[in-house]
Design an enzyme around this catalytic site. Sequence first.
Site, PDB file in Angstrom:
ATOM      1  N   HIS A 166       4.452  -0.733  -7.591  1.00 40.41           N
ATOM      2  CA  HIS A 166       3.054  -0.329  -7.768  1.00 40.41           C
ATOM      3  C   HIS A 166       2.832   0.210  -9.183  1.00 40.41           C
ATOM      4  O   HIS A 166       2.830   1.421  -9.392  1.00 40.41           O
ATOM      5  CB  HIS A 166       2.724   0.720  -6.702  1.00 40.41           C
ATOM      6  CG  HIS A 166       1.376   1.344  -6.813  1.00 40.41           C
ATOM      7  ND1 HIS A 166       0.281   0.740  -7.418  1.00 40.41           N
ATOM      8  CD2 HIS A 166       0.928   2.561  -6.373  1.00 40.41           C
ATOM      9  CE1 HIS A 166      -0.758   1.555  -7.350  1.00 40.41           C
ATOM     10  NE2 HIS A 166      -0.395   2.655  -6.724  1.00 40.41           N
TER      11      HIS A 166
ATOM     12  N   CYS B  82      -4.693   4.546  -8.962  1.00 43.42           N
ATOM     13  CA  CYS B  82      -4.190   3.352  -8.261  1.00 43.42           C
ATOM     14  C   CYS B  82      -5.249   2.263  -8.115  1.00 43.42           C
ATOM     15  O   CYS B  82      -4.925   1.080  -8.008  1.00 43.42           O
ATOM     16  CB  CYS B  82      -3.682   3.724  -6.876  1.00 43.42           C
ATOM     17  SG  CYS B  82      -2.615   5.174  -6.837  1.00 43.42           S
TER      18      CYS B  82
END
Length: 377
Positions: free
Chosen positions: A333, A84
């Site tokens: 995301h 991430c």
Amino acid sequence: MMKAYILGGLRSYVGVVNGMYRHIPAEKLGAAVLRQVMDKYNITEPDYIIAGNGVGAGGNIARLMALEAGVDCSVPAFTVDVQCGSGLESIAVAAAKLHSGEADCIIAGGFESSSTQPRRGYNPNHPDYAGDGWYSVAKFMPDVHRETVMLEGAELAAQREQITKAEMDAWVLRSHRLATEARASGALQEIIAPVFGAEQDEGIRPRMSQRLLDRMPRVLEGGELITAANSCLINDGAAFVVLCSEKYLQEHGLKAQARVVGSAACGGDPLVSPRTAITALQKLLAKHGLTEQDIDDFELNEAFAVIDVLFARSFAQSVDKYNVFGGALAYGHPYGASGGIITLHLLEALKRCSGRYGAASVAAAGGVGTALLLERV
């Protein structure tokens, strides 16, 4: 130390998994945005291309993407994988190269395609081999390899911090409301590169309501707090920024949007990785002798509403200047791209409020946090 500046950049619209980019490989999605960035800023041969990617095919996929974009083969490109945090760490690495004087112009950010990510499986020689099954989520800590490990981390963080579902619901509603307002006003249009026929971010829900949130199922068997709404979607997207030296600005008669003041990274308990977004941010401010009052805008990757609640508890005076266009709960995301996306949103937020300092932060799988400090110029 030399200075590092950001000229600007572009992101794609963000697609949901198996949505509008479902047949577009990561390298082609990234290449389409990279090409538009290079054209917009009249860049032919940057010193480096540094790009984050979390679930692609490996093999230095950033280099493949650069070649797909038609970048001259003499330009080096390399991939950063902090899951991430990959996109934000790529920008931090690019800034460090500029600070050292090693380069004058770097394009950095990231790209991701969850829709086309390859199947992965263990080799029979590996001690974790248990047959010919596939996995989609990598192993982030010793002795634990489950597809649900990130969701489990958010659930555990919420439990340990005594965060309620009602607290998280409020942030879900806020994120979709602000994202809807930003889309309606065109607040982010200048930083969006429409590629492959995309016309809008697919994850934003203008009609998100408490009634809908109350109907959302829990995503973990036996879980009580984490739902399909207070955790982000799975996504496809790409985002890049152009970083350069003062020398480059002068030679080309350009004006930058911001200066990269510095970055900070931290490690934390991998079982509760959402906390690292806050820890990295606190470390960043302490490193540069700043307080939350000095920061005009904060952009955190809103992978889970847990992160929002932790931010509000740690930076209680700054909620109104946090994720002002909404966050990943609405937009989504796309792992490797998210750091680039929030950096671009931060630049737009600073421009809107005529602010000086902006800070971005991401919590990554395995318990790693990365934060970046910008100064508007």
